[in-house]
Write a protein that holds these residues in place. Structure first.
Motif, PDB file in Angstrom:
ATOM      1  N   LEU A 112       1.012  -1.242  -0.040  1.00 39.06           N
ATOM      2  CA  LEU A 112      -0.038  -0.047  -0.006  1.00 39.06           C
ATOM      3  C   LEU A 112       0.719   1.213   0.026  1.00 39.06           C
ATOM      4  N   GLU A 113       1.859   1.094   0.808  1.00 42.12           N
ATOM      5  CA  GLU A 113       2.917   2.503   0.811  1.00 42.12           C
ATOM      6  C   GLU A 113       3.648   2.590  -0.588  1.00 42.12           C
ATOM      7  N   LEU A 114       3.813   1.413  -1.163  1.00 43.22           N
ATOM      8  CA  LEU A 114       4.546   1.641  -2.595  1.00 43.22           C
ATOM      9  C   LEU A 114       3.622   2.111  -3.538  1.00 43.22           C
ATOM     10  N   LEU A 115       2.516   1.597  -3.610  1.00 47.05           N
ATOM     11  CA  LEU A 115       1.277   2.158  -4.295  1.00 47.05           C
ATOM     12  C   LEU A 115       1.138   3.638  -4.049  1.00 47.05           C
ATOM     13  N   LEU A 116       0.788   4.063  -2.856  1.00 48.89           N
ATOM     14  CA  LEU A 116       0.910   5.592  -2.749  1.00 48.89           C
ATOM     15  C   LEU A 116       1.918   6.118  -3.179  1.00 48.89           C
ATOM     16  N   ILE A 117       3.235   5.892  -3.059  1.00 51.25           N
ATOM     17  CA  ILE A 117       4.284   6.475  -3.698  1.00 51.25           C
ATOM     18  C   ILE A 117       4.289   6.439  -5.149  1.00 51.25           C
TER      19      ILE A 117
ATOM     20  N   ALA B 162      15.500  11.130   3.392  1.00 53.75           N
ATOM     21  CA  ALA B 162      14.281  10.653   3.047  1.00 53.75           C
ATOM     22  C   ALA B 162      13.095  11.665   3.237  1.00 53.75           C
ATOM     23  N   PHE B 163      12.823  12.117   4.481  1.00 56.80           N
ATOM     24  CA  PHE B 163      11.972  12.971   4.986  1.00 56.80           C
ATOM     25  C   PHE B 163      12.061  14.373   3.807  1.00 56.80           C
ATOM     26  N   VAL B 164      13.236  14.862   3.807  1.00 60.14           N
ATOM     27  CA  VAL B 164      13.426  16.166   3.212  1.00 60.14           C
ATOM     28  C   VAL B 164      13.274  15.947   1.756  1.00 60.14           C
ATOM     29  N   LEU B 165      13.752  14.869   1.000  1.00 61.89           N
ATOM     30  CA  LEU B 165      13.677  14.656  -0.263  1.00 61.89           C
ATOM     31  C   LEU B 165      12.196  14.555  -0.776  1.00 61.89           C
TER      32      LEU B 165
ATOM     33  N   MET C  36       4.013  10.538   3.146  1.00 63.50           N
ATOM     34  CA  MET C  36       4.929   9.521   3.338  1.00 63.50           C
ATOM     35  C   MET C  36       6.470   9.597   3.815  1.00 63.50           C
ATOM     36  N   GLY C  37       6.855  10.923   3.577  1.00 60.11           N
ATOM     37  CA  GLY C  37       8.127  11.483   3.804  1.00 60.11           C
ATOM     38  C   GLY C  37       8.052  11.688   5.439  1.00 60.11           C
ATOM     39  N   LEU C  38       6.830  12.091   5.829  1.00 59.13           N
ATOM     40  CA  LEU C  38       6.669  12.350   7.426  1.00 59.13           C
ATOM     41  C   LEU C  38       6.409  11.009   8.099  1.00 59.13           C
ATOM     42  N   LYS C  39       6.057  10.233   7.516  1.00 56.23           N
ATOM     43  CA  LYS C  39       5.681   8.789   7.953  1.00 56.23           C
ATOM     44  C   LYS C  39       6.970   8.041   8.296  1.00 56.23           C
ATOM     45  N   ILE C  40       7.941   8.179   7.328  1.00 59.02           N
ATOM     46  CA  ILE C  40       9.262   7.787   7.294  1.00 59.02           C
ATOM     47  C   ILE C  40       9.812   8.265   8.393  1.00 59.02           C
ATOM     48  N   LEU C  41       9.939   9.451   8.312  1.00 60.33           N
ATOM     49  CA  LEU C  41      10.657  10.390   9.787  1.00 60.33           C
ATOM     50  C   LEU C  41      10.239   9.821  11.091  1.00 60.33           C
ATOM     51  N   LEU C  42       8.978   9.953  11.295  1.00 58.89           N
ATOM     52  CA  LEU C  42       8.326   9.630  12.606  1.00 58.89           C
ATOM     53  C   LEU C  42       8.879   8.013  12.745  1.00 58.89           C
ATOM     54  N   GLU C  43       8.589   7.193  11.965  1.00 63.56           N
ATOM     55  CA  GLU C  43       8.781   5.822  12.278  1.00 63.56           C
ATOM     56  C   GLU C  43      10.334   5.491  12.945  1.00 63.56           C
ATOM     57  N   HIS C  44      11.321   6.345  12.017  1.00 65.72           N
ATOM     58  CA  HIS C  44      12.780   6.325  12.289  1.00 65.72           C
ATOM     59  C   HIS C  44      12.970   7.013  13.697  1.00 65.72           C
ATOM     60  N   LEU C  45      12.330   7.969  13.990  1.00 66.13           N
ATOM     61  CA  LEU C  45      12.473   8.565  15.343  1.00 66.13           C
ATOM     62  C   LEU C  45      11.637   7.864  16.551  1.00 66.13           C
TER      63      LEU C  45
END
Length: 189
Positions: free
Chosen positions: A4-9, A73-76, A175-184
């Protein structure tokens, strides 16, 4: 990263190609099957190629950036998404001519897939991305949405161009925000 995440991207990345396809459809009086195939193949092919190149670049330099990769990842994704959101409010109604020549399609395909290069770098920094599946899904999604954009432009004009760019930009930012929040460690999925 799940399907689902890949499909959204993939959908988010496809919105630039969709918007350009809407313009192409607007400028062509009578669409033929070859128009759909050419548009889908050029845009889908480059949307698959660019993240592959980005993945190779990101993998090469991963050891140097692993401690802050989630910020990259978040910034890009936020910059790409923010640019798409900004473009969605641009009221110039810019459309391209009706040419489907190799030169024209090449230039449009490169222009609409530059952001996919940056996403490929992001994929290299994430531990659970299967790159072949990701680029295949991005290419197929872009192929289909480009063909749909061609028909949409031909039938409805520019009505959906701005909305598509806005939706794509918002998806990439989230999606960038999700990646950042998961890693933090703030968000756990």
């Amino acid at each position: 990263m799940d399907i689902l995440e890949l499909l959204l991207i993939a959908a988010g990345l496809s919105m630039d190609a969709f918007a350009v396809s809407v313009c192409k459809g607007l400028s062509v009086q009578r669409l033929r099957p070859r128009h759909y195939l050419l548009t889908g193949a050029w845009f889908g092919g480059f949307q698959a190629l660019m993240p592959s190149i980005g993945f190779l670049l990101g993998s090469t330099f991963e050891q140097y950036i692993v401690s802050f990769d989630h910020w990259i990842a978040f910034v890009l994704l936020a910059v790409i998404g923010g640019n798409m959101v900004k473009e969605s409010f641009d009221q110039d109604g810019e459309c391209h001519d009706d040419s489907f020549s190799a030169r024209t399609m090449f230039l449009l395909a490169v222009a609409t897939s530059i952001d996919a290069l940056a996403v490929g770098v992001t994929f290299a920094l994430l531990p659970d991305v299967h790159i072949l599946s990701a680029v295949s899904l991005i290419g197929a999604t872009t192929f289909l949405l480009s063909a749909a954009g061609l028909k949409t432009g031909n039938v409805f004009g520019l009505r959906y161009k701005a909305r598509a760019e806005l939706a794509g930009g918002v998806i990439l930012i989230l999606m960038g925000l999700k990646i950042l929040l998961e890693h933090l460690g703030i968000l756990a999925f």
